[in-house]
Design an enzyme around this catalytic site. Structure first.
Site, PDB file in Angstrom:
ATOM      1  CG  HIS A  53      -1.848   1.138   1.299  1.00 55.72           C
ATOM      2  ND1 HIS A  53      -3.132   1.112   0.810  1.00 55.72           N
ATOM      3  CD2 HIS A  53      -1.684   2.397   1.814  1.00 55.72           C
ATOM      4  CE1 HIS A  53      -3.711   2.278   1.003  1.00 55.72           C
ATOM      5  NE2 HIS A  53      -2.859   3.073   1.628  1.00 55.72           N
ATOM      6  CD  GLU A  54       1.551   3.623   3.672  1.00 59.53           C
ATOM      7  OE1 GLU A  54       1.809   4.690   3.074  1.00 59.53           O
ATOM      8  OE2 GLU A  54       0.498   3.455   4.315  1.00 59.53           O
ATOM      9  CG  HIS A  57       0.257   6.202  -0.777  1.00 57.06           C
ATOM     10  ND1 HIS A  57      -0.825   6.689  -1.467  1.00 57.06           N
ATOM     11  CD2 HIS A  57      -0.265   5.550   0.306  1.00 57.06           C
ATOM     12  CE1 HIS A  57      -1.942   6.344  -0.843  1.00 57.06           C
ATOM     13  NE2 HIS A  57      -1.626   5.651   0.239  1.00 57.06           N
TER      14      HIS A  57
END
Length: 481
Positions: A53-54, A57
């Site tokens: 997920h990170e 980003h």
């Protein structure tokens, strides 16, 4: 609830009642799961999902020209930290999430040379791309994991009714043991997992759900299930049990007797075969289950033990299930192993078909998740379906013990759930930030700090309430089952 492929969606059996958190035939003989195994599986699960997920980003932010300051897995005090280029990478003490910290004038002064690389100076489109990248990364992970599983092959159970409970909704609809469900609302199904999801997806506000069935004799027939009668309980993991269906071809032989239970006190032993109930021949185990719905009423059982038939009287222990007192014997029935083996199947597709099946599964699961959220908000689905870290850890451990395929499937499901949850338009979540940046794109100016502050407080309140509910449900399941 047991998460084995054989009983994932139908619940488990503890003798004559669905217990959900107890033992079940598909796990007979397996060792208990250690706390260390569960904790390790939980940490690996969170570590993989948060990192993916990170990284979504981080990767998009870098390509949009934004300066990334910190990439953290976990919150709180850093346990391990290293510098690589401009980015400080770290592992923190609380492994329940992570964050990517970017250069932003709203948080701290920025060197004039780096102003153009600050997040707040980017166009709304770039901000939207950066924020959306986290959930999209989780969606891509789920897609690849599901596609890999379908390409490799997934062991599953054909949607055959092993037994049909007397006087149940399924029996009233015409179901008989041996019926094979081939389609639900014209959607083909090849396993009990697919059948369960199709039932939930097809229920909605419809009064009737149509099932195409092939009987044991080979005839093709249609069954209509009035799922609307179940109300909120239609969205529970034990849906099949409530309908009166079980995948297991149960015999009238006893596989296990619970020590200290009503059956053990009456003298019943593993290996006994129940041949009659209250003077009438016992045709199927479901008849004994049906008798226990009357509560703790003494019953006469004739059991064959070796070459002899013995008459025993047993008084079931009273237990409350969904507000109704029923009887409990503390027995586990044996499964017809030959029939059970014939129900096994393997779903395997060529790469392109595997990818298509993966996308289809993601679409169905996403729609179903959103429907569940909506129905919980308006009170049409029970809030006890919300799970927290304890339940997630337990299921992660169980799926890991069942094998790599089961664990990967569970990882894909949680990754998809994380993506959907993060896209909800709630401040503090990615969906809330997408809402802000969408407004900026339409109006040409950022949302005011005052509006953001109010949104943050509302979002924090909602998330704390959700976390409290999830933790309450976890503790309730842990101690009350």
């Amino acid at each position: 609830m047991c998460r084995a492929d054989a009983c994932r969606q139908s619940g488990c059996f503890d003798g004559c009642r669905c217990a959900g958190t107890r033992t079940c035939p598909c796990l007979a003989g397996t060792a208990p799961l250690s706390m260390l195994q569960t904790l390790l599986a939980f940490i690996v699960t969170l570590g993989v999902l948060v990192t993916v997920h990170e990284f979504g980003h981080y990767w998009v932010a870098r390509r949009c020209g934004v300066k990334v300051l910190t990439f953290s897995i976990g919150f709180g005090k850093p346990l391990l930290r290293w510098q690589r280029g401009e980015v400080s990478w770290q592992l923190a003490a609380i492994p329940l999430g992570g964050f990517v910290r970017m250069l932003d004038e709203r948080e701290s002064p920025v060197d004039p040379a780096d102003v153009s690389r600050a997040f707040n100076r980017q166009t709304p489109i770039k901000k939207i791309l950066i924020v959306a990248a986290g959930p999209v990364a989780n969606l891509l992970l789920a897609m690849l994991l599901y596609a890999g599983l379908f390409s490799y092959g997934v062991d599953a159970i054909r949607p055959v009714a092993g037994q049909v409970a007397p006087a149940s909704m399924a029996e009233r609809a015409g179901f008989r043991a041996g019926d094979l469900i081939t389609a639900i609302n014209d959607r083909p199904v090849a396993s009990w997992d697919e059948a369960f999801v199709a039932l939930l997806d097809g229920a909605g506000d419809a009064a009737l759900v149509q099932l195409a069935v092939q009987t044991a004799s080979g005839r093709h027939e249609t069954r209509l299930l009035p799922l609307g009668e179940l109300g909120r309980s239609v969205y529970e993991p034990r849906l099949l049990i409530r309908l009166g269906l079980t995948p297991y071809p149960l015999t009238t032989a006893i596989a296990r007797v619970e020590p200290g239970g009503a059956a053990a006190k009456a003298g019943l032993l593993a290996g006994d075969i129940v041949v009659s109930l209250n003077g009438k021949p016992l045709a199927q185990w479901a008849d004994l289950q049906a008798a226990l719905q009357s509560g703790a009423v003494p019953m006469s059982l004739a059991v064959r033990r070796g070459d002899h038939v013995r008459q025993l009287t047993v008084t079931p222990a009273p237990v409350e299930v969904n507000g109704k007192v029923i009887g409990r014997l503390g027995l586990e029935p044996a499964i017809d192993k030959a029939l059970w083996q014939s129900y096994q199947t393997r779903l395997q597709y060529p790469p392109l078909q595997a990818l298509s099946a993966s996308l289809k599964k993601i679409g169905i699961q996403t729609r179903l998740t959103l429907v569940m959220f909506g129905r919980m908000i308006v009170g049409k689905a029970s809030l006890d379906q919300v799970s927290g870290p304890i339940t997630i850890a337990t299921y992660a451990g169980e799926s890991a013990r069942l094998g790599l395929s089961s664990y990967i499937e569970y990882l894909a499901l949680i990754s998809l759930s994380l993506a959907v949850l993060n896209l909800l338009p709630v401040p503090l979540l990615d969906g809330g930030h997408l809402l802000y940046h969408g407004v900026e794109l339409l109006t040409g100016r950022p949302v005011s700090p005052q509006v953001e502050a109010i949104g943050q407080r509302i979002g924090l309140t909602l998330l704390l309430a959700l976390m409290a509910l999830a933790l309450f449900n976890d503790i309730h399941r842990l101690f009350l089952g």
